[in-house]
Scaffold this motif. Structure first.
Motif, PDB file in Angstrom:
ATOM      1  N   UNK A   1       0.878  -1.167   0.000  1.00  0.00           N
ATOM      2  CA  UNK A   1       0.000   0.000   0.000  1.00  0.00           C
ATOM      3  C   UNK A   1       0.917   1.218   0.000  1.00  0.00           C
ATOM      4  N   UNK A   2       0.827   1.992  -1.060  1.00  0.00           N
ATOM      5  CA  UNK A   2       1.694   3.143  -1.246  1.00  0.00           C
ATOM      6  C   UNK A   2       0.828   4.397  -1.196  1.00  0.00           C
ATOM      7  N   UNK A   3       1.169   5.311  -0.305  1.00  0.00           N
ATOM      8  CA  UNK A   3       0.448   6.579  -0.172  1.00  0.00           C
ATOM      9  C   UNK A   3       1.338   7.703  -0.686  1.00  0.00           C
ATOM     10  N   UNK A   4       0.764   8.576  -1.486  1.00  0.00           N
ATOM     11  CA  UNK A   4       1.489   9.752  -1.986  1.00  0.00           C
ATOM     12  C   UNK A   4       0.701  10.985  -1.577  1.00  0.00           C
ATOM     13  N   UNK A   5       1.350  11.872  -0.789  1.00  0.00           N
ATOM     14  CA  UNK A   5       0.674  13.073  -0.296  1.00  0.00           C
ATOM     15  C   UNK A   5       1.709  14.170  -0.084  1.00  0.00           C
ATOM     16  N   UNK A   6       1.463  15.333  -0.655  1.00  0.00           N
ATOM     17  CA  UNK A   6       2.373  16.485  -0.512  1.00  0.00           C
ATOM     18  C   UNK A   6       3.820  16.125  -0.844  1.00  0.00           C
ATOM     19  N   UNK A   7       4.028  15.440  -1.953  1.00  0.00           N
ATOM     20  CA  UNK A   7       5.360  15.024  -2.420  1.00  0.00           C
ATOM     21  C   UNK A   7       6.062  14.059  -1.472  1.00  0.00           C
ATOM     22  N   UNK A   8       5.327  13.426  -0.574  1.00  0.00           N
ATOM     23  CA  UNK A   8       5.881  12.408   0.320  1.00  0.00           C
ATOM     24  C   UNK A   8       5.290  11.055  -0.035  1.00  0.00           C
ATOM     25  N   UNK A   9       6.107  10.024   0.059  1.00  0.00           N
ATOM     26  CA  UNK A   9       5.667   8.663  -0.217  1.00  0.00           C
ATOM     27  C   UNK A   9       5.803   7.842   1.061  1.00  0.00           C
ATOM     28  N   UNK A  10       4.755   7.110   1.391  1.00  0.00           N
ATOM     29  CA  UNK A  10       4.765   6.214   2.533  1.00  0.00           C
ATOM     30  C   UNK A  10       4.376   4.831   2.012  1.00  0.00           C
ATOM     31  N   UNK A  11       5.183   3.829   2.289  1.00  0.00           N
ATOM     32  CA  UNK A  11       4.940   2.479   1.788  1.00  0.00           C
ATOM     33  C   UNK A  11       4.731   1.531   2.959  1.00  0.00           C
ATOM     34  N   UNK A  12       3.657   0.736   2.870  1.00  0.00           N
ATOM     35  CA  UNK A  12       3.397  -0.288   3.880  1.00  0.00           C
ATOM     36  C   UNK A  12       3.369  -1.639   3.175  1.00  0.00           C
ATOM     37  N   UNK A  13       4.080  -2.602   3.740  1.00  0.00           N
ATOM     38  CA  UNK A  13       4.111  -3.963   3.209  1.00  0.00           C
ATOM     39  C   UNK A  13       3.461  -4.912   4.201  1.00  0.00           C
ATOM     40  N   UNK A  14       2.664  -5.826   3.669  1.00  0.00           N
ATOM     41  CA  UNK A  14       2.046  -6.841   4.514  1.00  0.00           C
ATOM     42  C   UNK A  14       2.217  -8.191   3.824  1.00  0.00           C
ATOM     43  N   UNK A  15       2.818  -9.151   4.502  1.00  0.00           N
ATOM     44  CA  UNK A  15       2.949 -10.492   3.936  1.00  0.00           C
ATOM     45  C   UNK A  15       1.577 -11.151   3.972  1.00  0.00           C
ATOM     46  N   UNK A  16       1.099 -11.557   2.786  1.00  0.00           N
ATOM     47  CA  UNK A  16      -0.202 -12.192   2.644  1.00  0.00           C
ATOM     48  C   UNK A  16      -0.065 -13.705   2.736  1.00  0.00           C
ATOM     49  N   UNK A  17       1.057 -14.220   2.198  1.00  0.00           N
ATOM     50  CA  UNK A  17       1.276 -15.663   2.205  1.00  0.00           C
ATOM     51  C   UNK A  17       2.769 -15.936   2.129  1.00  0.00           C
ATOM     52  N   UNK A  18       3.210 -16.955   2.857  1.00  0.00           N
ATOM     53  CA  UNK A  18       4.617 -17.347   2.869  1.00  0.00           C
ATOM     54  C   UNK A  18       4.678 -18.835   2.523  1.00  0.00           C
ATOM     55  N   UNK A  19       5.411 -19.157   1.474  1.00  0.00           N
ATOM     56  CA  UNK A  19       5.504 -20.551   1.043  1.00  0.00           C
ATOM     57  C   UNK A  19       6.353 -21.397   1.988  1.00  0.00           C
ATOM     58  N   UNK A  20       7.194 -20.744   2.785  1.00  0.00           N
ATOM     59  CA  UNK A  20       8.081 -21.472   3.683  1.00  0.00           C
ATOM     60  C   UNK A  20       9.368 -21.914   2.992  1.00  0.00           C
ATOM     61  N   UNK A  21       9.467 -21.661   1.693  1.00  0.00           N
ATOM     62  CA  UNK A  21      10.675 -22.003   0.956  1.00  0.00           C
ATOM     63  C   UNK A  21      11.722 -20.925   1.153  1.00  0.00           C
ATOM     64  N   UNK A  22      12.939 -21.228   0.764  1.00  0.00           N
ATOM     65  CA  UNK A  22      14.007 -20.238   0.774  1.00  0.00           C
ATOM     66  C   UNK A  22      14.516 -20.075  -0.641  1.00  0.00           C
ATOM     67  N   UNK A  23      14.828 -18.846  -1.006  1.00  0.00           N
ATOM     68  CA  UNK A  23      15.424 -18.608  -2.317  1.00  0.00           C
ATOM     69  C   UNK A  23      16.858 -19.138  -2.292  1.00  0.00           C
ATOM     70  N   UNK A  24      17.254 -19.801  -3.357  1.00  0.00           N
ATOM     71  CA  UNK A  24      18.632 -20.274  -3.416  1.00  0.00           C
ATOM     72  C   UNK A  24      19.541 -19.106  -3.714  1.00  0.00           C
ATOM     73  N   UNK A  25      20.741 -19.137  -3.183  1.00  0.00           N
ATOM     74  CA  UNK A  25      21.662 -18.023  -3.344  1.00  0.00           C
ATOM     75  C   UNK A  25      22.533 -18.162  -4.585  1.00  0.00           C
ATOM     76  N   UNK A  26      22.194 -19.043  -5.458  1.00  0.00           N
ATOM     77  CA  UNK A  26      22.876 -19.087  -6.741  1.00  0.00           C
ATOM     78  C   UNK A  26      23.687 -20.284  -6.899  1.00  0.00           C
TER      79      UNK A  26
END
Length: 95
Positions: A70-95
């Protein structure tokens, strides 16, 4: 621009527009999807303008977590809120 504002590791996220956009390769090279319970949750990017505030709502996927932004833009300011909706429980491989 949406991704850079949403996460410090923005290059590993994809903007999601619908349920079928979220998938990964699981065990035995099988394509996996989100649980059916999330089918009605994911929506395309929503833009709302109320008075002098612009609000964007969208979803990001990084092969492990689905996040609502959820990104809010007001008076040239940006506020971002993140909410995890679902987590697979997996880990990304590091290459």
């Amino acid at each position: 621009a949406f991704l850079k504002l949403s996460s410090p590791s923005w290059d590993s996220y994809r903007i999601i527009f619908k349920y079928n956009d979220v998938f990964w390769i699981g065990e035995n090279r099988k394509v996996e999807h989100l649980p059916d319970s999330l089918k009605g949750v994911i929506k395309p990017i929503v833009v709302k303008k109320e008075q002098n505030i612009i609000k964007l709502e969208y979803y990001l996927w990084d092969e492990v977590k689905l996040k609502k932004v959820i990104l809010y833009y007001h008076n040239n300011n940006v506020n971002v809120k993140l909410k995890t909706v679902w987590n697979s429980g997996r880990r990304l491989s590091s290459g």
